[in-house]
Enzyme design. Structure first.
Site, PDB file in Angstrom:
ATOM      1  N   ASP A 132      -1.025   2.218  -0.448  1.00  0.00           N
ATOM      2  CA  ASP A 132       0.151   3.077  -0.602  1.00  0.00           C
ATOM      3  C   ASP A 132      -0.127   4.417   0.055  1.00  0.00           C
ATOM      4  O   ASP A 132      -1.281   4.869   0.107  1.00  0.00           O
ATOM      5  CB  ASP A 132       0.460   3.299  -2.088  1.00  0.00           C
ATOM      6  CG  ASP A 132       1.047   2.060  -2.754  1.00  0.00           C
ATOM      7  OD1 ASP A 132       1.693   1.258  -2.065  1.00  0.00           O
ATOM      8  OD2 ASP A 132       0.868   1.922  -3.979  1.00  0.00           O
ATOM      9  N   ASP A 150       7.289  -1.535  -0.207  1.00  0.00           N
ATOM     10  CA  ASP A 150       7.979  -1.157  -1.443  1.00  0.00           C
ATOM     11  C   ASP A 150       9.401  -0.675  -1.149  1.00  0.00           C
ATOM     12  O   ASP A 150      10.336  -0.983  -1.893  1.00  0.00           O
ATOM     13  CB  ASP A 150       7.212  -0.056  -2.176  1.00  0.00           C
ATOM     14  CG  ASP A 150       5.828  -0.482  -2.610  1.00  0.00           C
ATOM     15  OD1 ASP A 150       5.600  -1.688  -2.830  1.00  0.00           O
ATOM     16  OD2 ASP A 150       4.956   0.402  -2.726  1.00  0.00           O
TER      17      ASP A 150
END
Length: 178
Positions: A132, A150
């Site tokens: 991330d 995401d």
């Protein structure tokens, strides 16, 4: 081969069904993976670069699911979330193959969800965690760090919900005309 109904027999699976959007799946998947490789190669874990007053690139590892759900569960969650991603991707790909090419919103929704699921699946398979790096915040409030996969899943989910409401409206309207 009933999975793909008549489209496979006619050889038009990628023209007459939702599978015509596989190019989008590949495009989002490539952007997701290239961005993650760039972050891994150019950032140390936890390193952050300010881009805007409310947005940073911050390298983080997510061992769980959304919002690090089950992130500290001891390792079994890697295989659990991998299995979920595989099953969901297969089910959505079959669903996509059964959609008419005119079902634009639903096809886009499923394509984005598939690309995001596969993007994070690749991370779990290769690294044991999801990479991330997109970090949105305001003053002391911080949204959980996320990635392009995401974003694709979230946008796909919104489109899926929107389609479920608009499809009902369209069905009700077309049903009144008969």
């Amino acid at each position: 081969m009933r999975l793909f109904e008549g489209s496979l027999v006619k050889g038009r699976l990628f023209q007459d069904t939702g599978w015509r959007w596989w190019w989008l799946i590949v495009l989002v998947l490539v952007a997701d993976q290239l961005s993650k490789v760039w972050v891994i190669q150019n950032f140390s874990l936890g390193e952050s670069v300010s881009l805007l007053p409310v947005f940073n690139f911050t390298y983080a590892r997510n061992y769980g699911a959304a919002f690090s759900f089950l992130g500290d569960a001891g390792g079994w969650q890697r295989w659990f979330f991998t299995l979920i991603a595989v099953v969901v991707s297969i089910v959505l790909a079959i669903w996509l193959s059964r959609l008419a090419k005119t079902q634009l919103k639903l096809s886009l929704a499923l394509s984005l969800i598939i690309s995001g699921a596969i993007g994070n699946l690749i991370d779990r398979s290769l690294y044991g965690y999801v990479v991330d790096f997109l970090h949105v915040f305001y003053q002391s409030w911080h949204y959980p760090i996320f990635n392009i996969a995401d974003c694709a899943i979230s946008i796909g989910a919104v489109l899926l919900i929107w389609d479920s409401f608009s499809s009902e409206t369209q069905k009700a309207t077309s049903g009144d005309k008969q």
